[in-house]
Write a protein that holds these residues in place. Structure first.
Motif, PDB file in Angstrom:
ATOM      1  N   ASN A  23       0.829  -1.210   0.000  1.00 53.29           N
ATOM      2  CA  ASN A  23       0.000   0.000   0.000  1.00 53.29           C
ATOM      3  C   ASN A  23       0.860   1.256   0.000  1.00 53.29           C
ATOM      4  N   VAL A  24       0.310   2.321  -0.589  1.00 54.37           N
ATOM      5  CA  VAL A  24       0.944   3.636  -0.590  1.00 54.37           C
ATOM      6  C   VAL A  24      -0.105   4.640  -0.122  1.00 54.37           C
ATOM      7  N   TYR A  25       0.299   5.504   0.791  1.00 53.97           N
ATOM      8  CA  TYR A  25      -0.586   6.545   1.302  1.00 53.97           C
ATOM      9  C   TYR A  25       0.139   7.882   1.233  1.00 53.97           C
ATOM     10  N   VAL A  26      -0.627   8.955   1.033  1.00 53.11           N
ATOM     11  CA  VAL A  26      -0.098  10.314   1.087  1.00 53.11           C
ATOM     12  C   VAL A  26      -0.877  11.053   2.165  1.00 53.11           C
ATOM     13  N   SER A  27      -0.157  11.785   3.033  1.00 56.62           N
ATOM     14  CA  SER A  27      -0.830  12.558   4.072  1.00 56.62           C
ATOM     15  C   SER A  27      -1.735  13.609   3.439  1.00 56.62           C
ATOM     16  N   ASP A  28      -2.732  14.067   4.198  1.00 63.28           N
ATOM     17  CA  ASP A  28      -3.692  15.045   3.680  1.00 63.28           C
ATOM     18  C   ASP A  28      -3.020  16.310   3.164  1.00 63.28           C
ATOM     19  N   ASN A  29      -1.949  16.751   3.825  1.00 64.31           N
ATOM     20  CA  ASN A  29      -1.282  17.977   3.382  1.00 64.31           C
ATOM     21  C   ASN A  29      -0.185  17.718   2.354  1.00 64.31           C
ATOM     22  N   GLY A  30       0.064  16.446   2.012  1.00 59.89           N
ATOM     23  CA  GLY A  30       1.010  16.096   0.959  1.00 59.89           C
ATOM     24  C   GLY A  30       2.472  16.129   1.362  1.00 59.89           C
ATOM     25  N   ASP A  31       2.771  16.307   2.647  1.00 59.62           N
ATOM     26  CA  ASP A  31       4.183  16.389   3.035  1.00 59.62           C
ATOM     27  C   ASP A  31       4.789  15.047   3.423  1.00 59.62           C
ATOM     28  N   THR A  32       3.968  13.991   3.481  1.00 64.45           N
ATOM     29  CA  THR A  32       4.478  12.675   3.860  1.00 64.45           C
ATOM     30  C   THR A  32       3.918  11.600   2.938  1.00 64.45           C
ATOM     31  N   LEU A  33       4.812  10.742   2.461  1.00 62.93           N
ATOM     32  CA  LEU A  33       4.452   9.572   1.670  1.00 62.93           C
ATOM     33  C   LEU A  33       4.743   8.346   2.530  1.00 62.93           C
ATOM     34  N   VAL A  34       3.798   7.428   2.593  1.00 58.53           N
ATOM     35  CA  VAL A  34       3.930   6.248   3.442  1.00 58.53           C
ATOM     36  C   VAL A  34       3.805   4.992   2.587  1.00 58.53           C
ATOM     37  N   LEU A  35       4.783   4.086   2.711  1.00 55.54           N
ATOM     38  CA  LEU A  35       4.739   2.792   2.028  1.00 55.54           C
ATOM     39  C   LEU A  35       4.534   1.708   3.072  1.00 55.54           C
ATOM     40  N   GLU A  36       3.620   0.813   2.806  1.00 55.01           N
ATOM     41  CA  GLU A  36       3.377  -0.320   3.701  1.00 55.01           C
ATOM     42  C   GLU A  36       3.918  -1.581   3.042  1.00 55.01           C
ATOM     43  N   ASP A  37       4.798  -2.267   3.748  1.00 54.69           N
ATOM     44  CA  ASP A  37       5.416  -3.496   3.262  1.00 54.69           C
ATOM     45  C   ASP A  37       5.162  -4.581   4.301  1.00 54.69           C
ATOM     46  N   LEU A  38       4.313  -5.534   3.968  1.00 51.94           N
ATOM     47  CA  LEU A  38       3.991  -6.613   4.903  1.00 51.94           C
ATOM     48  C   LEU A  38       5.014  -7.734   4.859  1.00 51.94           C
ATOM     49  N   CYS A  39       5.968  -7.625   3.946  1.00 51.82           N
ATOM     50  CA  CYS A  39       7.067  -8.590   3.791  1.00 51.82           C
ATOM     51  C   CYS A  39       6.549 -10.016   3.591  1.00 51.82           C
ATOM     52  N   VAL A  40       5.526 -10.130   2.749  1.00 49.66           N
ATOM     53  CA  VAL A  40       4.969 -11.437   2.418  1.00 49.66           C
ATOM     54  C   VAL A  40       5.805 -12.108   1.335  1.00 49.66           C
ATOM     55  N   ASP A  41       6.204 -11.337   0.333  1.00 51.59           N
ATOM     56  CA  ASP A  41       6.991 -11.860  -0.781  1.00 51.59           C
ATOM     57  C   ASP A  41       8.433 -11.384  -0.683  1.00 51.59           C
ATOM     58  N   THR A  42       9.349 -12.167  -1.220  1.00 48.55           N
ATOM     59  CA  THR A  42      10.740 -11.727  -1.314  1.00 48.55           C
ATOM     60  C   THR A  42      10.941 -11.064  -2.670  1.00 48.55           C
ATOM     61  N   GLY A  43      11.944 -10.218  -2.755  1.00 45.54           N
ATOM     62  CA  GLY A  43      12.244  -9.570  -4.026  1.00 45.54           C
ATOM     63  C   GLY A  43      12.600  -8.117  -3.824  1.00 45.54           C
ATOM     64  N   THR A  44      12.795  -7.428  -4.934  1.00 48.35           N
ATOM     65  CA  THR A  44      13.193  -6.028  -4.932  1.00 48.35           C
ATOM     66  C   THR A  44      12.170  -5.215  -5.703  1.00 48.35           C
ATOM     67  N   SER A  45      11.816  -4.065  -5.156  1.00 50.00           N
ATOM     68  CA  SER A  45      10.880  -3.175  -5.832  1.00 50.00           C
ATOM     69  C   SER A  45      11.534  -1.816  -6.032  1.00 50.00           C
ATOM     70  N   ASN A  46      11.586  -1.392  -7.274  1.00 57.33           N
ATOM     71  CA  ASN A  46      12.092  -0.063  -7.616  1.00 57.33           C
ATOM     72  C   ASN A  46      10.899   0.844  -7.881  1.00 57.33           C
TER      73      ASN A  46
END
Length: 126
Positions: A77-100
């Motif tokens: 999941n990806v979330y952006v704060s209401d004011n746009g100053d923070t980006l949040v990535l959620e990684d549940l670490c279910v799969d292995t691998g690399t994400s660019n």
């Protein structure tokens, strides 16, 4: 759940090119490309906090993240704060691998989207 936080400063250089620098919170020394890679071994949240400077584009805000491989299961999941100053990535670490991916931002100076150089998340099993 583990958390990782990066301060992000964006300036426009003399050639009108956006330059992205990443910092540990409270530090004034930019992180190297290796230090910006996040290696995850369990469920985690990654925060990117936008830090404005006098050389930042006007009205700079996060609008999301763009993924080169959006179906790899690394980031859920990806979330952006209401004011746009923070980006949040959620990684549940279910799969292995690399994400660019690229941080996506907008300014009030024009209607174009800025894309960062590639941050990277690597999932590894414990």
């Amino acid at each position: 759940m583990d958390t990782y936080t990066f301060d992000v400063k964006v300036i426009v250089d003399s050639n009108s090119v956006p330059v992205f620098n990443y910092y540990a919170p409270g530090s004034d020394k930019p992180l190297t490309s290796e230090e910006r890679v996040v290696t995850i071994t369990g469920p985690s949240i990654i925060f990117y906090k936008l830090i404005e400077t006098e050389f930042s584009p006007a009205g700079l805000k996060f609008v999301g993240a763009g993924f080169k491989t959006p179906f790899d299961g690394v980031i859920e999941n990806v979330y952006v704060s209401d004011n746009g100053d923070t980006l949040v990535l959620e990684d549940l670490c279910v799969d292995t691998g690399t994400s660019n991916f690229q941080l996506l931002l907008k300014t009030t100076e024009n209607n174009l989207t800025l894309m960062s150089p590639d941050p990277q998340v690597i999932n590894k099993k414990k």
